[in-house]
Design an enzyme around this catalytic site. Structure first.
Site, mmCIF file in Angstrom:
data_model
loop_
_atom_site.group_PDB
_atom_site.id
_atom_site.type_symbol
_atom_site.label_atom_id
_atom_site.label_comp_id
_atom_site.label_asym_id
_atom_site.label_seq_id
_atom_site.Cartn_x
_atom_site.Cartn_y
_atom_site.Cartn_z
ATOM 1 N N ASP A 128 3.145 27.349 -57.506
ATOM 2 C CA ASP A 128 3.269 25.543 -57.860
ATOM 3 C C ASP A 128 1.515 25.976 -57.281
ATOM 4 O O ASP A 128 1.302 26.215 -56.036
ATOM 5 C CB ASP A 128 3.703 24.747 -57.214
ATOM 6 N N TYR A 133 -5.307 22.745 -52.295
ATOM 7 C CA TYR A 133 -4.528 23.977 -51.460
ATOM 8 C C TYR A 133 -6.019 25.242 -50.888
ATOM 9 O O TYR A 133 -5.129 25.410 -50.550
ATOM 10 C CB TYR A 133 -3.464 23.919 -51.768
ATOM 11 N N LYS A 163 -3.575 21.651 -60.303
ATOM 12 C CA LYS A 163 -3.683 20.133 -60.391
ATOM 13 C C LYS A 163 -5.301 19.500 -60.367
ATOM 14 O O LYS A 163 -6.139 20.329 -59.684
ATOM 15 C CB LYS A 163 -3.125 19.475 -58.712
ATOM 16 N N HIS A 196 -2.692 15.595 -59.694
ATOM 17 C CA HIS A 196 -2.433 15.355 -58.576
ATOM 18 C C HIS A 196 -1.792 13.643 -57.445
ATOM 19 O O HIS A 196 -0.784 13.754 -56.924
ATOM 20 C CB HIS A 196 -3.601 16.192 -57.245
HETATM 21 N N1 LIG Z 1 1.889 17.097 -55.269
HETATM 22 C C1 LIG Z 1 2.143 17.138 -54.273
HETATM 23 O O1 LIG Z 1 1.529 15.566 -53.750
HETATM 24 C C2 LIG Z 1 2.698 17.431 -53.303
HETATM 25 C C3 LIG Z 1 2.821 17.744 -51.917
HETATM 26 C C4 LIG Z 1 3.190 18.414 -50.816
HETATM 27 C C5 LIG Z 1 3.690 19.897 -51.197
HETATM 28 N N2 LIG Z 1 3.848 20.037 -52.245
HETATM 29 C C6 LIG Z 1 4.040 21.375 -53.481
HETATM 30 O O2 LIG Z 1 4.829 21.614 -52.793
HETATM 31 C C7 LIG Z 1 5.496 22.313 -51.470
HETATM 32 C C8 LIG Z 1 6.113 22.536 -50.752
HETATM 33 O O3 LIG Z 1 6.024 21.054 -50.506
HETATM 34 P P1 LIG Z 1 6.335 21.553 -48.910
HETATM 35 O O4 LIG Z 1 5.378 22.482 -48.395
HETATM 36 O O5 LIG Z 1 5.499 20.344 -48.542
HETATM 37 O O6 LIG Z 1 7.482 21.315 -48.002
HETATM 38 P P2 LIG Z 1 8.915 22.416 -47.904
HETATM 39 O O7 LIG Z 1 8.655 23.097 -48.787
HETATM 40 O O8 LIG Z 1 9.975 21.552 -47.699
HETATM 41 O O9 LIG Z 1 8.288 22.789 -47.071
HETATM 42 C C9 LIG Z 1 7.740 24.037 -46.202
HETATM 43 C C10 LIG Z 1 7.833 24.710 -45.196
HETATM 44 O O10 LIG Z 1 9.671 24.471 -44.388
HETATM 45 C C11 LIG Z 1 9.016 26.561 -44.430
HETATM 46 N N3 LIG Z 1 10.604 27.289 -45.019
HETATM 47 C C12 LIG Z 1 10.958 27.369 -46.081
HETATM 48 N N4 LIG Z 1 11.830 28.304 -46.400
HETATM 49 C C13 LIG Z 1 12.625 27.788 -45.504
HETATM 50 C C14 LIG Z 1 13.943 27.783 -44.857
HETATM 51 N N5 LIG Z 1 14.866 28.979 -45.818
HETATM 52 N N6 LIG Z 1 14.914 27.521 -43.538
HETATM 53 C C15 LIG Z 1 13.286 27.244 -42.999
HETATM 54 N N7 LIG Z 1 12.136 27.069 -43.071
HETATM 55 C C16 LIG Z 1 11.620 26.989 -44.059
HETATM 56 C C17 LIG Z 1 8.224 27.314 -44.527
HETATM 57 O O11 LIG Z 1 7.951 27.322 -43.681
HETATM 58 P P3 LIG Z 1 7.555 29.134 -43.766
HETATM 59 O O12 LIG Z 1 6.368 28.842 -45.214
HETATM 60 O O13 LIG Z 1 7.212 29.955 -42.388
HETATM 61 O O14 LIG Z 1 9.162 30.026 -44.197
HETATM 62 C C18 LIG Z 1 6.990 25.610 -44.357
HETATM 63 O O15 LIG Z 1 6.975 25.089 -43.279
HETATM 64 C C19 LIG Z 1 3.903 22.992 -51.372
HETATM 65 O O16 LIG Z 1 3.627 24.479 -51.153
HETATM 66 C C20 LIG Z 1 2.868 22.777 -52.649
HETATM 67 O O17 LIG Z 1 2.833 23.217 -54.093
HETATM 68 C C21 LIG Z 1 3.340 19.589 -53.538
#
Ligand SMILES: NC(=O)c1ccc[n+]([C@@H]2O[C@H](COP(=O)([O-])OP(=O)(O)OC[C@H]3O[C@@H](n4cnc5c(N)ncnc54)[C@H](OP(=O)(O)O)[C@@H]3O)[C@@H](O)[C@H]2O)c1
Length: 396
Positions: A128, A133, A163, A196
Site C-alpha cells: 500500500d 507518503y 492513492k 485518499h
Molecule cells: N488511507 C489512509 O488514510 C491511511 C492512513 C494511515 C495509514 N494507511 C496505510 O496503512 C499502513 C499501516 O498503518 P499505520 O502505519 O498507520 O499503522 P499500523 O500498521 O497500525 O502500525 C505501524 C506501526 O506499528 C509498528 N509495528 C509493526 N508491526 C509490529 C509488531 N508486530 N509489534 C509491534 N509493533 C509493530 C511499526 O513499527 P516498525 O516499522 O518499527 O515495525 C509501526 O510503527 C500505512 O503504512 C499506510 O500504508 C492509510
C-alpha cells in the site's frame, strides 16, 4: 452463530497452511452479528465470477449467504501463491495480508526499498503506497530490484495500491496524477487506485498541513468519472476510495457507473467499524484495514497497549500485534500493517495457521470503541468541516 449452524456451509473458503491447532475442519465466526468468516481445510474452491448485481466478496457458493466474506485460495491463478485472497467487484483478486509504506519522517529511498525487499522475502505481495507518503519511488525501485534478483518472476505477482492526494481531487488533475504515480512506481498500471480522502485541497498542498481556505468543495461526481476513466484506460485494474463513510459511499454510489471496489479505512479492535463493514458488505465493497495495529507509527498505543488484547496474547502465546491482525483477518478484510523491521514483518505474516476462539472474539467485541484518525488537520470552526463529527458524518 453457534457450532450447529456451521454445518454444510464450509465449502466456500480455503485458508492455506491450516494446522492441528485449528482444532476443527470447519468454523464459522460471527462478531456481534456482523461479518462471518468461514474456514475450511483441504478443499478446493470454485472460481467466483462476479455478476453485476451480486458483488464478489459477499458471494458464497453454492448458495450465497449474506455477510460472508469469501476467502479463496487461488487454484487456477497462482499470481499470489498460497496467499488467501478475496475477489473484488472488479473481478480482480486482492491478497488479504499486505503491508503499508507510510512512515514519518519520510525515510530515504534506499531504506524504503530494503524494507520492501525484506517484506517480499517474507512473502508479502500486497503493498500500500500513496502520493502523500512519498513512498512510490522507493516501492518502484524495490519492484525493479525484486524482478532483477528473481525474487518475483513477474510484476503480476504483486498487488500495488496507490492513492490520489487531495490536491489532485478534481477531474482534470486525476489522469496526470496517476501518470506521475506510475512514473515513480515504474509501472504501467496499479492494481488499485484510491481517492485518499473525500476532500479537495488547493493544488499546492502536498500533505495534511493546511489552512481553512486551502479546503475546496469536492465535486465527487466528476472526480469519480475521472477515476472511471483511469480504470477504462487500464492504468488501474480496480478503483476505490479511502476514508469514506456510509453517507459518502451512498452519495458516490448514486452516480457511479463503476462502483468502488475498495474502501480503505481505519480498522482495528479499538475501532471495529461494524456499521461501515455491514454497509460495504451489502454494497459489494471490500474493506481494507489501515492502521490495523492502532497507528503505532503515529504514536498511538490504544491497540498494542490494550490490556484485554495483551491478556489474550499472553494466554495464547502470540504477540499483541498478531492478535489484532488475526482479529481483522477473521472479519474478512484485507490488512496493511506497516513494518520496516524484518522480524516484525515475519511476525505479522504468521497469523494464518491458528485462530481466535469464540470466547476471545466475544471479549474483543466488548472493547470500547474509539476512532484514532479524526483528522483534526481538516477541521476549522468556521471552515468547511466544523467538527470531526461533521467530517465523519456522525460516524464517530
Ligand atoms: N488511507 C489512509 O488514510 C491511511 C492512513 C494511515 C495509514 N494507511 C496505510 O496503512 C499502513 C499501516 O498503518 P499505520 O502505519 O498507520 O499503522 P499500523 O500498521 O497500525 O502500525 C505501524 C506501526 O506499528 C509498528 N509495528 C509493526 N508491526 C509490529 C509488531 N508486530 N509489534 C509491534 N509493533 C509493530 C511499526 O513499527 P516498525 O516499522 O518499527 O515495525 C509501526 O510503527 C500505512 O503504512 C499506510 O500504508 C492509510
Amino acid at each position: 452463530m453457534g457450532g450447529e449452524e456451521t454445518k454444510g456451509v464450509a465449502d466456500a473458503i480455503d485458508v492455506p497452511h491450516q494446522t492441528e491447532e485449528m482444532g476443527s475442519a470447519e468454523a464459522v465466526r460471527s462478531m456481534g452479528g456482523n461479518t462471518l468468516v468461514k474456514v475450511v481445510i483441504g478443499e478446493k474452491v470454485k472460481e467466483a465470477v462476479p455478476t453485476k448485481e451480486e458483488k464478489c466478496d459477499t458471494q458464497v457458493e453454492p448458495q450465497p449467504q449474506e455477510g460472508v466474506a469469501q476467502i479463496e485460495k487461488e487454484d487456477n491463478d497462482q499470481r499470489f501463491g498460497s496467499q488467501p485472497t478475496v475477489t473484488l467487484n472488479s473481478g480482480r483478486k486482492i491478497p488479504l495480508l499486505g503491508t503499508g509504506t507510510a512512515s514519518f519522517p519520510i525515510p530515504p529511498i534506499e531504506d524504503l526499498k530494503n524494507a520492501i525487499l525484506d517484506a517480499m522475502e517474507v512473502g508479502y505481495r500486497h503493498f500500500d503506497s500513496a502520493a502523500l507518503y512519498q513512498s512510490e519511488e522507493g516501492l518502484g525501485v524495490a519492484i525493479a530490484e525484486a524482478l532483477e534478483k528473481g525474487l518475483i518472476k513477474s510484476r503480476d505477482e504483486l498487488f500495488i495500491t496507490t492513492k490520489l492526494w487531495c490536491n489532485n481531487a478534481c477531474p482534470e488533475r486525476v489522469l496526470p496524477a496517476i501518470r506521475e504515480s506510475l512514473r515513480k512506481l515504474k509501472l504501467e498500471y496499479v492494481d488499485l487506485y484510491l481517492i485518499h480522502f473525500p476532500v479537495r485541497l488547493k493544488e499546492g498542498i502536498l500533505d495534511t498541513t493546511c489552512e481553512k481556505d486551502d479546503i475546496l468543495p469536492l465535486d465527487m461526481k466528476s472526480t469519480w468519472e475521472a477515476m472511471e476513466e483511469v480504470h477504462k484506460l487500464g492504468l488501474a485494474k480496480s478503483i476505490g476510495v479511502s476514508n469514506f463513510t456510509c453517507k459518502k459511499l451512498t452519495d458516490l454510489l448514486a452516480h457511479a457507473k463503476i462502483p468502488p471496489a475498495v474502501n480503505q479505512v481505519e480498522m482495528h479492535p479499538v475501532w471495529q467499524q461494524k456499521k461501515l463493514r455491514d454497509f460495504c458488505s451489502d454494497k459489494g465493497i471490500h474493506v481494507s484495514a489501515y492502521s490495523p495495529l492502532g497507528a503505532k507509527e503515529w504514536g498511538f498505543d490504544v491497540v498494542l497497549g490494550n490490556a484485554l488484547i495483551n491478556d489474550i496474547a499472553h494466554a495464547k502465546g502470540k504477540s499483541v500485534a498478531q492478535i489484532a491482525l488475526r482479529w481483522g483477518f477473521e472479519q474478512g478484510v484485507s490488512l496493511i500493517p506497516k513494518s520496516f523491521n524484518k522480524g516484525r514483518l515475519k511476525q505479522n505474516f504468521a497469523i494464518l495457521d491458528w485462530q481466535l476462539t469464540e470466547e476471545e472474539l466475544q471479549k474483543i467485541g466488548t472493547i470500547p470503541q474509539k476512532r484514532i484518525a479524526t483528522m483534526p488537520e481538516f477541521i476549522f470552526p468556521d471552515g468547511m468541516f466544523k467538527s470531526p463529527e461533521e467530517f465523519w458524518d456522525g460516524e464517530m
